[in-house]
Design a protein around this motif. Structure first.
Motif, short mmCIF file in Angstrom:
data_model
loop_
_atom_site.label_atom_id
_atom_site.label_comp_id
_atom_site.label_asym_id
_atom_site.label_seq_id
_atom_site.Cartn_x
_atom_site.Cartn_y
_atom_site.Cartn_z
N ARG A 36 7.72 7.15 4.35
CA ARG A 36 6.80 6.33 3.57
C ARG A 36 5.44 7.02 3.52
O ARG A 36 5.01 7.66 4.48
N SER A 37 4.76 6.88 2.39
CA SER A 37 3.46 7.54 2.23
C SER A 37 2.69 6.86 1.11
O SER A 37 3.26 6.17 0.26
N ARG A 38 1.38 7.08 1.10
CA ARG A 38 0.55 6.59 0.00
C ARG A 38 0.37 7.65 -1.08
O ARG A 38 -0.20 7.37 -2.13
N ARG A 39 0.80 8.88 -0.82
CA ARG A 39 0.63 9.95 -1.79
C ARG A 39 1.94 10.68 -2.02
O ARG A 39 2.74 10.87 -1.10
N GLU B 225 0.81 -1.20 0.00
CA GLU B 225 0.00 0.00 0.00
C GLU B 225 0.85 1.26 0.00
O GLU B 225 0.55 2.22 -0.71
N GLU B 226 1.90 1.31 0.80
CA GLU B 226 2.67 2.53 0.94
C GLU B 226 3.88 2.54 0.01
O GLU B 226 4.54 1.54 -0.19
N ILE C 113 -2.30 11.67 4.88
CA ILE C 113 -2.39 10.46 5.70
C ILE C 113 -3.86 10.11 5.78
O ILE C 113 -4.66 10.85 6.35
N GLN D 122 7.57 4.82 -1.04
CA GLN D 122 8.67 5.47 -0.34
C GLN D 122 8.94 6.82 -1.00
O GLN D 122 9.04 6.90 -2.22
N GLN E 137 -0.64 6.77 -6.45
CA GLN E 137 0.18 7.55 -5.51
C GLN E 137 0.31 9.01 -5.96
O GLN E 137 1.30 9.67 -5.67
#
Length: 267
Positions: free
Chosen positions: A74-77, A55-56, A91, A58, A125
């Motif tokens: 780390r992030s989803r966007r 899902e996430e 988040i 870097q 993303q």
């Protein structure tokens, strides 16, 4: 084509592009996306897409001059840089700002929640906002309004509406005979639940063809208008399946592979 690999840069005056990033850990990343430049015009932040099974992504700091990249978080966007020193991403459903020292290339402190909400559906993303150099922040609406599909002439003048039930429709494709329209529509509130619909333009009857709680969409017509090929994540990362262009009938896999993104474009 596979949407994989690193980021490339090309001279403003033209010339061949050259890669400035490369995927270094195939088990954790398959593509680099959405760069956002820092004030020096050379360094940039980007997100490394982990593919279909994670899902996430870097978020890295890199430079068009090359050199070693630096993992920030780390992030989803994908983030965008905002003066005087913030990275804006999200988040969950909340837009956040992360304090960022552009000179040192370091993130510090806890993310600060902003008031604006962002859509829950995350497909690639992509960035959550656009930031101007003078301060204004442009963000997408979290509201999920119904969409309308319109007939227009070649000058862009509106001629009428395509009859559709209330919902969020996209990717319209006319059948070769011009009598039907295939689309994809979000089903329920789940971000990854999409289905294929077909509208009979003569009877104005709209029918939902796919019924599984998965992402089924981007339909294209066969030359004889009897079948539809569509993208689905039922058994893999955006595989291509085929089904009759009418209700009922058998749906089957047409092309499956580990490639994380496959888009049908023409028959």
């Amino acid at each position: 084509a596979a949407v994989t690999g690193g980021l490339a840069a090309a001279p403003q005056t033209g010339g061949p592009p050259r890669f400035v990033t490369r995927t270094e850990t195939p088990e954790q990343e398959n593509s680099h996306r959405f760069p956002s430049f820092l004030p020096d015009g050379k360094r940039f932040v980007y997100i490394s897409d982990p593919g279909a099974n994670m899902e996430e992504g870097q978020v890295f700091l890199a430079s068009i001059d090359g050199g070693e990249r630096r993992l920030l978080y780390r992030s989803r966007r994908a983030p965008v840089y905002a003066k005087p020193g913030w990275l804006i991403d999200a988040i969950g459903e909340r837009l956040v700002a992360r304090r960022f020292d552009a000179a040192a290339g370091k993130v510090s402190g806890e993310p600060v929640g902003l008031e604006q909400a962002t859509p829950t559906f995350v497909n690639t993303q992509d960035r959550v906002a656009s930031v101007s150099g003078t301060g204004p922040l442009l963000v997408p609406s979290a509201v999920s309004p119904s969409t309308r599909v319109l007939w227009v002439d070649r000058r862009g003048r509106r001629l009428g509406d395509v009859p559709l039930p209330k919902g969020r429709f996209s990717d319209p494709r006319l059948s070769p005979d011009g009598r039907r329209l295939a689309l994809m529509a979000q089903s329920g509130s789940a971000g990854e639940d999409y289905d294929v619909w077909v509208v009979d333009l003569e009877t104005e009857q709209a029918n939902r063809l796919t019924l599984t709680p998965t992402a089924d969409g981007m339909p294209i017509w066969s030359a004889d208008a009897r079948s539809l090929v569509f993208q689905t994540n039922r058994r893999g990362p955006r595989d291509l399946w085929i089904r009759p262009a009418t209700a009922g009938g058998v749906e089957r896999a047409l092309f499956e592979s580990p490639t994380p993104w496959k888009v049908p474009s023409s028959w």
